[in-house]
Write a protein that holds these residues in place. Structure first.
Motif, PDB file in Angstrom:
ATOM      1  N   ASP A   1       6.039  -3.808 -10.448  1.00 38.00           N
ATOM      2  CA  ASP A   1       6.760  -4.052 -12.187  1.00 38.00           C
ATOM      3  C   ASP A   1       7.166  -2.815 -12.363  1.00 38.00           C
ATOM      4  OD1 ASP A   1       5.241  -6.684 -13.252  1.00 38.00           O
ATOM      5  OD2 ASP A   1       4.155  -5.920 -14.635  1.00 38.00           O
TER       6      ASP A   1
ATOM      7  N   ASP B   1       1.013  -1.355 -12.892  1.00 36.26           N
ATOM      8  CA  ASP B   1       1.311  -2.670 -12.165  1.00 36.26           C
ATOM      9  C   ASP B   1       2.751  -1.798 -10.739  1.00 36.26           C
ATOM     10  OD1 ASP B   1       2.768  -4.309 -10.516  1.00 36.26           O
ATOM     11  OD2 ASP B   1       1.277  -6.130 -11.638  1.00 36.26           O
TER      12      ASP B   1
ATOM     13  N   LYS C   1      10.141  -3.477 -10.302  1.00 41.80           N
ATOM     14  CA  LYS C   1      11.124  -4.245  -9.887  1.00 41.80           C
ATOM     15  C   LYS C   1      11.006  -5.329  -8.899  1.00 41.80           C
ATOM     16  CE  LYS C   1      13.263  -2.768 -14.071  1.00 41.80           C
ATOM     17  NZ  LYS C   1      12.614  -1.783 -13.844  1.00 41.80           N
TER      18      LYS C   1
END
Length: 260
Positions: free
Chosen positions: A164, A161, A167
């Motif tokens: 993620d 991902d 961030k």
């Protein structure tokens, strides 16, 4: 109309590569094909600007005539050009104009678009979002070969991902880079990538970017700009029968990303 001073400042800020990147090594000006061996007596004067509606037709033609003829997966699957890439190209060009973060390279003398980088802003979709609301829902595309390629690109994201990892909830997605064959060898791919990531960082305040590199040359160009490989698919392991011809230098699809 931009003044010549504004255009110079714009080019200096977004078009110029950092001095530590200006080495003597040759890199591709197109993600799918190697540099041409032609030596310019005098390099053409090239301006860079944000893509807008007036560039739409030229950009569409350039993408169809260069990217889809040269890109390894398209060549392997024997795309029927110009018909099979039409739906996808129209969508990407339209979204790129809408997001206002793509660049074109223009030969000043001929006023012709000779290079383009098509970028869009991707947002983290809620888990409840229906595929019907996703522009890139694979089932929407008519061409079976295009659906097959989009599935390959989707699968290279399967184990990670990026939202993620980087961030953030917004990422610059570099979708396509296309360079006129007569202008390869001028490092336009590197300059277009550099312009895009600088603009995304400084003007759009994005904190990450990514792309799927489907050839050796595109991967090299992105890695020279600081992108890291997050995952990859080896074509012959993915589909030994249908992608058997992709066992040479263009043997994998890589997911590359960079924090801005």
């Amino acid at each position: 109309m931009h003044s010549s001073l504004f255009q110079k400042q714009f080019n200096d800020r977004y078009f110029s590569l950092p001095t530590d990147d200006l080495d003597s090594s040759s890199t591709s000006s197109c993600p799918s094909t190697p540099p041409m061996s032609t030596t310019w007596m005098k390099p053409p004067e090239i301006d860079l600007c944000l893509m807008n509606h007036k560039h739409q037709k030229e950009v569409y033609d350039l993408v169809i005539d260069t990217f889809f003829r040269d890109e390894p997966l398209n060549k392997c699957l024997a795309f029927e050009i110009p018909h099979e890439p039409k739906q996808f190209t129209e969508l990407i060009v339209s979204l790129a104009i809408q997001d206002q973060c793509s660049f074109v390279a223009i030969d000043v003398q001929t006023e012709k678009v000779i290079g383009v980088i098509l970028n869009i802003i991707k947002h983290r979709l809620p888990y409840s979002t229906s595929d019907e609301n996703d522009h890139f829902s694979i089932e929407k595309f008519h061409s079976e070969k295009l659906r097959y390629i989009l599935t390959v690109l989707k699968n290279v994201h399967q184990n990670i991902d990026l939202y993620d990892q980087l961030k953030t909830d917004r990422l610059l997605h570099i979708v396509i880079i296309a360079i006129d064959a007569h202008y390869r060898g001028l490092r336009l791919t590197e300059k277009l990538i550099h312009a895009s990531i600088e603009y995304a960082k400084n003007e759009l305040h994005l904190s990450g970017t990514f792309s799927e590199a489907t050839s050796l040359y595109s991967s090299k160009a992105f890695r020279k700009q600081g992108f890291q490989i997050y995952d990859e698919i080896i074509y012959t392991k993915y589909d030994q029968k249908r992608l058997a011809s992709l066992a040479g230098e263009h043997d994998r699809c890589q997911l590359l990303a960079k924090t801005l």
